[in-house]
Design a protein around this motif. Structure first.
Motif, PDB file in Angstrom:
ATOM      1  N   TRP A   1       1.789   3.598   7.544  1.00  0.00           N
ATOM      2  CA  TRP A   1       0.345   3.667   7.321  1.00  0.00           C
ATOM      3  C   TRP A   1      -0.435   4.212   8.527  1.00  0.00           C
ATOM      4  O   TRP A   1      -1.614   3.923   8.686  1.00  0.00           O
ATOM      5  N   ALA A   2       0.233   4.979   9.368  1.00  0.00           N
ATOM      6  CA  ALA A   2      -0.507   5.617  10.466  1.00  0.00           C
ATOM      7  C   ALA A   2      -1.311   6.785   9.893  1.00  0.00           C
ATOM      8  O   ALA A   2      -0.846   7.465   8.979  1.00  0.00           O
ATOM      9  N   PRO A   3      -2.507   7.026  10.427  1.00  0.00           N
ATOM     10  CA  PRO A   3      -3.155   6.333  11.545  1.00  0.00           C
ATOM     11  C   PRO A   3      -4.183   5.287  11.101  1.00  0.00           C
ATOM     12  O   PRO A   3      -4.978   4.839  11.920  1.00  0.00           O
ATOM     13  N   ILE A   4      -4.187   4.892   9.824  1.00  0.00           N
ATOM     14  CA  ILE A   4      -5.249   3.985   9.364  1.00  0.00           C
ATOM     15  C   ILE A   4      -5.038   2.549   9.840  1.00  0.00           C
ATOM     16  O   ILE A   4      -5.925   1.718   9.677  1.00  0.00           O
ATOM     17  N   ARG A   5      -3.864   2.242  10.406  1.00  0.00           N
ATOM     18  CA  ARG A   5      -3.599   0.907  10.941  1.00  0.00           C
ATOM     19  C   ARG A   5      -3.339   1.027  12.439  1.00  0.00           C
ATOM     20  O   ARG A   5      -2.212   0.942  12.895  1.00  0.00           O
ATOM     21  N   PRO A   6      -4.372   1.248  13.239  1.00  0.00           N
ATOM     22  CA  PRO A   6      -4.184   1.488  14.674  1.00  0.00           C
ATOM     23  C   PRO A   6      -3.745   0.241  15.436  1.00  0.00           C
ATOM     24  O   PRO A   6      -4.095  -0.888  15.069  1.00  0.00           O
TER      25      PRO A   6
ATOM     26  N   THR B   1      -6.967  -4.505  10.779  1.00  0.00           N
ATOM     27  CA  THR B   1      -7.703  -3.699   9.802  1.00  0.00           C
ATOM     28  C   THR B   1      -7.238  -3.919   8.366  1.00  0.00           C
ATOM     29  O   THR B   1      -7.889  -3.441   7.439  1.00  0.00           O
TER      30      THR B   1
ATOM     31  N   ARG C   1       0.860  -1.179   0.000  1.00  0.00           N
ATOM     32  CA  ARG C   1       0.000   0.000   0.000  1.00  0.00           C
ATOM     33  C   ARG C   1       0.897   1.230   0.000  1.00  0.00           C
ATOM     34  O   ARG C   1       1.782   1.347   0.850  1.00  0.00           O
TER      35      ARG C   1
ATOM     36  N   MET D   1       0.971  -1.665  11.804  1.00  0.00           N
ATOM     37  CA  MET D   1       1.828  -0.654  11.194  1.00  0.00           C
ATOM     38  C   MET D   1       3.283  -0.789  11.629  1.00  0.00           C
ATOM     39  O   MET D   1       4.164  -0.102  11.103  1.00  0.00           O
TER      40      MET D   1
ATOM     41  N   ARG E   1      -5.766  -3.598  16.658  1.00  0.00           N
ATOM     42  CA  ARG E   1      -6.862  -3.975  15.771  1.00  0.00           C
ATOM     43  C   ARG E   1      -6.313  -4.602  14.492  1.00  0.00           C
ATOM     44  O   ARG E   1      -5.225  -4.248  14.035  1.00  0.00           O
TER      45      ARG E   1
ATOM     46  N   THR F   1       1.060   7.312   2.473  1.00  0.00           N
ATOM     47  CA  THR F   1       0.395   8.599   2.267  1.00  0.00           C
ATOM     48  C   THR F   1       0.439   9.472   3.521  1.00  0.00           C
ATOM     49  O   THR F   1      -0.201  10.516   3.567  1.00  0.00           O
ATOM     50  N   SER F   2       1.181   9.027   4.517  1.00  0.00           N
ATOM     51  CA  SER F   2       1.315   9.785   5.757  1.00  0.00           C
ATOM     52  C   SER F   2       2.714   9.553   6.319  1.00  0.00           C
ATOM     53  O   SER F   2       3.395   8.600   5.922  1.00  0.00           O
TER      54      SER F   2
END
Length: 237
Positions: free
Chosen positions: A88-93, A98, A59, A130, A96, A62-63
């Motif tokens: 991949w923060a914060p979309i992979r907290p 995800t 992926r 992440m 969890r 993007t952050s």
């Protein structure tokens, strides 16, 4: 001071010394890596190469990527030693699951290429998708083997070659980073009679001395600077 104590600890969870920022470098192998200092040497080379793989095959980043940190909520965090990265923060907290199945599969394929890296998703009860960190302790020869594999320094009858798209910069004393590590491994591999350098990514007096010796033997100006002519003589375009 390059190495230090943090909240009473001097060693991270993965077995690396806790360090100051000056023991780290920025490895620009993928976008947003300028926010993620990595410990010079094996961590920078191995985790830097992994970052490139993950950005291109799992992926896109993007952050900002997170690397070395001066402080952490955990007294033995691997971030304190510059030997872990968070992508991949914060979309992979933390805590969890995800990631979609295709991304998990692609990440696992990548980790087969980098066995020196541990993925935080494997932590029981508190997965961290992440988070990626060095698997083996500081000084473990398996880290050095990973460096040789990545920079082309594994034993072989011929010097390593580079993809045409790879461009090598001019190097001299004081330079650091993955290009210096590549040079050191190349010297050790191709000219073992006079090159027994530590592959540490630091162009110091020993690397300069080997460079001068190679230049003399190649009828080049023995100035200790690795520019286009020296790269060509090494078989690197």
């Amino acid at each position: 001071m390059s190495f230090r104590s943090y909240k009473g600890n001097t060693i991270t969870e993965a077995g690396w010394r806790i360090c100051d920022r000056n023991e780290c470098e920025i490895v620009n192998t993928a976008p947003f890596m300028n926010t993620a200092p990595l410990r010079k040497g094996a961590p920078a080379i191995i985790l830097g190469a992994l970052a490139k793989y993950l950005h291109e095959n799992v992926r896109p980043f993007t952050s900002p990527v997170w690397g070395w940190s001066a402080e952490n909520s955990l007294a033995d965090s691997n971030h304190l030693g510059g030997v872990s990265l968070d992508f991949w923060a914060p979309i992979r907290p933390m805590g969890r699951y995800t990631m979609p199945a295709n991304e998990v599969a692609a990440t696992k394929r990548g980790l087969e290429l980098f066995p020196e890296v541990f993925w935080g998703r494997a932590w029981t009860g508190n997965p961290d998708e992440m988070h990626f960190q060095m698997r083996y302790r500081e000084g473990d020869p398996r880290n050095d083997a990973g460096v040789r594999r990545i920079v082309g320094g594994a034993p072989s009858p011929t010097p390593p070659t580079l993809a045409p798209s790879v461009s090598r910069p001019t190097l001299m004393r004081g330079a650091t980073g993955v290009h210096v590590s590549y040079l050191q491994a190349l010297f050790n591999r191709a000219y073992p009679l006079y090159s027994k350098l530590a592959v540490d990514g630091d162009f110091g007096p020993a690397t300069e001395a080997v460079t001068r010796e190679f230049q003399r033997r190649s009828n080049l100006a023995a100035d200790g600077i690795v520019g286009p002519a020296t790269w060509r003589a090494l078989g690197v375009k």
